[in-house]
Design a protein around this motif. Structure first.
Motif, PDB file in Angstrom:
ATOM      1  N   UNK A   1       0.665  -0.958   0.025  1.00  0.00           N
ATOM      2  CA  UNK A   1      -0.100   0.196  -0.063  1.00  0.00           C
ATOM      3  C   UNK A   1       0.937   1.336   0.208  1.00  0.00           C
ATOM      4  N   UNK A   2       1.915   1.543   0.993  1.00  0.00           N
ATOM      5  CA  UNK A   2       2.568   2.852   1.356  1.00  0.00           C
ATOM      6  C   UNK A   2       3.571   2.752  -0.398  1.00  0.00           C
ATOM      7  N   UNK A   3       3.804   1.520  -0.578  1.00  0.00           N
ATOM      8  CA  UNK A   3       5.235   1.414  -1.937  1.00  0.00           C
ATOM      9  C   UNK A   3       4.180   2.014  -3.502  1.00  0.00           C
ATOM     10  N   UNK A   4       3.338   1.717  -3.617  1.00  0.00           N
ATOM     11  CA  UNK A   4       2.300   1.840  -4.920  1.00  0.00           C
ATOM     12  C   UNK A   4       2.129   3.559  -4.884  1.00  0.00           C
ATOM     13  N   UNK A   5       1.548   3.804  -2.621  1.00  0.00           N
ATOM     14  CA  UNK A   5       1.880   5.457  -2.511  1.00  0.00           C
ATOM     15  C   UNK A   5       3.016   6.578  -3.323  1.00  0.00           C
ATOM     16  N   UNK A   6       3.913   5.785  -2.766  1.00  0.00           N
ATOM     17  CA  UNK A   6       5.140   6.305  -3.209  1.00  0.00           C
ATOM     18  C   UNK A   6       5.541   6.323  -5.027  1.00  0.00           C
ATOM     19  N   UNK A   7       5.252   5.734  -5.650  1.00  0.00           N
ATOM     20  CA  UNK A   7       5.288   5.420  -6.860  1.00  0.00           C
ATOM     21  C   UNK A   7       4.082   6.494  -7.661  1.00  0.00           C
ATOM     22  N   UNK A   8       3.255   6.429  -6.888  1.00  0.00           N
ATOM     23  CA  UNK A   8       2.287   7.677  -7.703  1.00  0.00           C
ATOM     24  C   UNK A   8       3.105   8.476  -7.372  1.00  0.00           C
TER      25      UNK A   8
END
Length: 316
Positions: free
Chosen positions: A206-213
């Motif tokens: 969840x956190x990793x996707x937020x950073x990528x976005x």
């Protein structure tokens, strides 16, 4: 209005390159795409505002950072859509003699503000993401997926409307579309993240996707910011040397002494120039003016030109 003194942005029907007599004055009263853009913005604003409230409530209930980040994107969308709508209203309705080119530059200011708002929200999300990587918490993946999917549908509808019907050549609408597109990708990332968390229990995704976005948003918004800054700093929207070469193709023009080209808003280019000329009277100058204005209009989309003629005696 003289054909070389347009005070409105060009539309595709405003000019053409086929051969016909250009000695007449053109009629530039064509359909204004801003009318359609305004309707799209109203619908998008209502849908996005409603979904933003729903996502905010459930992001707190599900404890999902990705969903909260998507909610922040929606808030920035609402802000961006509202500013874009206000800019169109001002352009179409406000009149002020002191503002000789109207309120068209307001569209550029809105694009600048929208780009900045995306950058600020992206930096905040990255900060929160790093914090949650260090201090992970449980996530209600099921609620996260359902709400994010609803947001995905709203963003997909709004994005499709803008892509299909809005004038995305206009930097104002482009900035609004960028907000909508970023939120669409955000919702998609949240949905994917929710599925992975639900089936694997890996909350870090969840956190990793937020950073990528957020990094993706930074890239797009910086590009938009540069584009709006270039216009505000009155950088030339076309190649100056190319324009000079085109001008010197006319035998009457001996030298381009001074040349300034600026962009007021999308498809609204203005040129000011001092030209050393080989002419003998005002009639010759008028003929040259018409020829120059037509070729600059067709080749470079410059709809407003002002020429200061210079002869050897520095007079006309």
């Amino acid at each position: 209005m003289k054909e070389y003194l347009l005070h409105k942005p060009l539309l595709k029907t405003n000019f053409c390159s086929h051969a016909h007599d250009h000695t007449h004055e053109h009629n530039h009263s064509h359909f204004d795409a801003r009318t359609t853009d305004k309707k799209i913005l109203i619908v998008s604003l209502l849908m996005t505002s409603s979904m933003m409230i729903v996502q905010f409530v459930y992001s707190l209930l599900s404890n999902s950072l990705a969903l909260l980040s998507d909610t922040l994107h929606m808030f920035s969308d609402v802000f961006a859509l509202f500013l874009s709508y206000v800019a169109i209203i001002a352009v179409q309705n406000f009149k002020n003699k002191q503002k000789t080119f109207g309120y068209f530059r307001l569209e550029i200011l809105v694009a600048f503000i929208n780009a900045l708002s995306i950058i600020v929200s992206a930096v905040f999300i990255i900060y929160e993401a790093i914090n949650k990587l260090l201090n992970p918490v449980e996530i209600d993946a099921k609620t996260m997926m359902i709400v994010a999917f609803a947001g995905l549908l709203v963003n997909a509808i709004n994005g499709f409307m803008m892509f299909k019907y809005a004038n995305l050549n206009n930097i104002n609408m482009k900035s609004a579309f960028l907000h909508m597109l970023s939120d669409l990708f955000g919702s998609l990332c949240v949905v994917i993240g929710g599925v992975i968390v639900y089936f694997t229990g890996i909350v870090y995704i969840d956190t990793i996707l937020a950073i990528i976005l957020s990094l993706l948003l930074l890239k797009w918004s910086i590009f938009l910011l540069k584009q709006s800054i270039n216009i505000l700093l009155e950088s030339s929207p076309v190649d100056i040397k190319d324009v000079e070469s085109t001008l010197l193709e006319h035998n009457e023009i001996l030298e381009v002494v001074d040349l300034h080209i600026i962009e007021i808003t999308n498809e609204m280019f203005v040129a000011f120039m001092h030209l050393k000329l080989s002419i003998t009277n005002l009639d010759e100058f008028e003929d040259l003016y018409k020829k120059v204005s037509q070729i600059l209009l067709e080749k470079f989309k410059i709809g407003h030109i002002t020429i200061q003629p210079l002869r050897s005696q520095n007079e006309i």
